[in-house]
Design an enzyme around this catalytic site. Structure first.
Site, PDB file in Angstrom:
ATOM      1  CD1 TRP A  79      -5.607 -20.374 -43.999  1.00 59.66           C
ATOM      2  CD2 TRP A  79      -3.690 -20.535 -42.861  1.00 59.66           C
ATOM      3  NE1 TRP A  79      -5.858 -21.099 -42.852  1.00 59.66           N
ATOM      4  CE2 TRP A  79      -4.701 -21.209 -42.144  1.00 59.66           C
ATOM      5  CE3 TRP A  79      -2.395 -20.505 -42.345  1.00 59.66           C
ATOM      6  CZ2 TRP A  79      -4.446 -21.846 -40.928  1.00 59.66           C
ATOM      7  CZ3 TRP A  79      -2.147 -21.140 -41.140  1.00 59.66           C
ATOM      8  CH2 TRP A  79      -3.163 -21.793 -40.445  1.00 59.66           C
ATOM      9  CG  HIS A  80       0.869 -18.664 -42.410  1.00 66.01           C
ATOM     10  ND1 HIS A  80       0.765 -19.527 -43.474  1.00 66.01           N
ATOM     11  CD2 HIS A  80       1.304 -19.418 -41.367  1.00 66.01           C
ATOM     12  CE1 HIS A  80       1.131 -20.739 -43.099  1.00 66.01           C
ATOM     13  NE2 HIS A  80       1.454 -20.704 -41.816  1.00 66.01           N
ATOM     14  N   GLY A  81      -1.565 -14.611 -42.679  1.00 64.07           N
ATOM     15  CA  GLY A  81      -1.791 -13.261 -42.174  1.00 64.07           C
ATOM     16  C   GLY A  81      -2.065 -12.259 -43.271  1.00 64.07           C
TER      17      GLY A  81
END
Length: 473
Positions: free
Chosen positions: A319-321
């Site tokens: 989700w963060h990258g």
């Protein structure tokens, strides 16, 4: 446009507040919707259509779920359709380049790679739109029959681009029945100003230390300089993100919304499990309620619980990258939390409290290395320096220069990341208030807040360094 910009502070926000409060109750949501679309379009005008499309998709799916409420098979398919469409949009814009890149590498193919600009905040508002259809299906939130009101929820500018992730069930009643009061507005100003101070006065300045250290040739670093850099980054990302969350919560209050807290002094935690209950709480709760528990949580045996845990942390990292370093970062914390659940927590409870805290700080700093370096090889080289495995000096004059220049700011960051100032300050103000007839507490608070606003404005006038770390997500 970001909250910590002069354009937002002295043009967009005052005009929006004025128009909002002179608007009749029936069109307040329309006013807020238009303002939110302008806010988003300020930086990415094309992608407002993507957000509008997401709103329409989930509005229609919500109506269909309500229509087939008593046909669970069809209702499930409708929810699945909503999830697929939302995740497909997120996947296309955020992960397609990463996927094609890895397919080409693994199978020696030559598929065309295209890297589209990432729509700001897409990870946040995608999760919010999905929460609407899921909550309606579960019966945890009422159906929204007015498309304008649903679009207002999706595009709501206070939390649009960086959270907290506001689930529909949290604000369902407030969409139509919120109350704007003087007390709420005053608290909103206070909370926004505190967040602005955290972002501009602390995060931006301590971030410059990390930026200077990161900008050095990695072979010119020393062991203590490497540790100092990670400490600076850990404070930058905390005050940056928690400050932005404070501003979002404060803005919500000004418009009558009550958003849930997103941070609760995570750096005072005594375990990594506790840390993740205090850090980015809206994301952790989202994954718990919409992924971990639906997978079975810990009710299907220990082995299944660990599998579910690793699924959640893999997705948290992703989700963060769209990068392997984020996946490794997520799984790293998945392993630590699994170890704590397996018995490490019991061992930690028997240790002296400062030792537990040192353990948490140590684990977090290692984790931030994986988070901050997209290039895993550079991250590993940085870790080697931190642990003295690169035959570099322990410290040098440059380290002493950094330490002397930023010592006061580091002390402020340490104290500011604990509840000490808030708790002691309130006690002191209450004591002063009781000893005088006048409302000294209100006067002193107003002076402090005005000072923070003034100093933040002065800084922003000449600022050349004003990043926001979570825009990339």
């Amino acid at each position: 446009m970001i909250f910590s910009s002069l354009t937002f502070l002295f043009t967009f926000l005052p005009i929006t507040l004025l128009l909002y409060f002179v608007s009749p109750r029936k069109i307040k949501n329309i006013t807020l919707l238009i303002a939110s679309l302008i806010f988003y379009a300020w930086g990415e005008p094309v992608y407002i259509f993507l957000m509008i499309f997401s709103s329409i998709v989930d509005y229609i799916h919500g109506l269909l779920i309500e229509k087939y409420r008593y046909n669970d098979k069809k209702a499930r398919l409708i929810v699945l359709s909503s999830i697929i469409i939302n995740l497909s949009l997120l996947g296309f814009f955020k992960y397609s380049y990463f996927l094609i890149e890895n397919v080409n590498y693994l199978f020696d193919t030559d598929f065309t790679q295209f890297k589209l600009p990432l729509p700001i905040g897409i990870s946040f508002y995608t999760f919010q739109t999905m929460s609407y259809t899921i909550d309606v299906y579960r019966g945890e939130a009422p159906i929204q029959k007015n498309p304008i009101d649903l679009a207002t929820y999706v595009t709501l500018f206070p939390q649009l681009i960086a959270g907290p992730i506001v689930r529909y069930q949290t604000v369902a009643e407030q969409i139509n029945e919120r109350q704007e009061t003087i007390d709420k507005f005053a608290y909103g100003i206070k909370r926004f100003t505190i967040g602005l101070g955290k972002k501009v006065l602390i995060a931006n300045n301590i971030g410059m230390l990390w930026s200077e250290i990161q900008g050095n040739n990695i072979n010119d670093l020393t062991v203590l300089t490497a540790w100092l850099g990670l400490i600076a980054f850990s404070f930058q990302i905390y005050f940056d993100f928690s400050g932005y969350s404070d501003m979002a919560i404060g803005l919500g209050k000004m418009f009558g919304f009550d958003f849930l807290e997103n941070f609760n002094y995570p750096y005072i935690s005594q375990s990594i499990t506790e840390f993740w209950r205090r850090w980015h709480m809206s994301l952790g709760t989202w994954f718990k309620d919409y992924v971990y528990i639906p997978l079975g949580g810990n009710k299907l045996g220990r082995l299944k619980a660990y599998v579910n845990l690793f699924v959640v942390w893999f997705l948290t990292g992703l989700w963060h990258g769209a990068s392997w370093n984020f996946i490794i970062w997520g799984l790293y914390f998945g392993v630590i939390i699994a170890l704590e659940k397996a018995g490490l927590l019991r061992l930690l409870q028997d240790l002296w409290r400062p030792i537990r805290h040192i353990y948490v700080v140590f684990v977090l700093l290692i984790g931030w290395v994986f988070f901050v370096f997209d290039d895993i090889s550079i991250g590993l080289s940085y870790l080697k320096i931190m642990f003295g495995l690169s035959n570099l000096d322990l410290y040098n004059i440059q380290f002493l220069y950094y330490l002397s220049n930023y010592a006061i700011l580091l002390i402020i960051s340490i104290i500011g990341s604990t509840p000490y100032i808030n708790n002691r300050g309130l006690v002191l103000l209450e004591r002063i208030n009781q000893e005088h007839r006048f409302h000294f507490k209100t006067i002193i608070t107003a002076i402090i807040l005005f000072g923070m606003l003034f100093l933040s404005t002065v800084y922003l006038v000449d600022a050349t360094y004003n990043p926001f770390l979570y825009f990339r997500f």
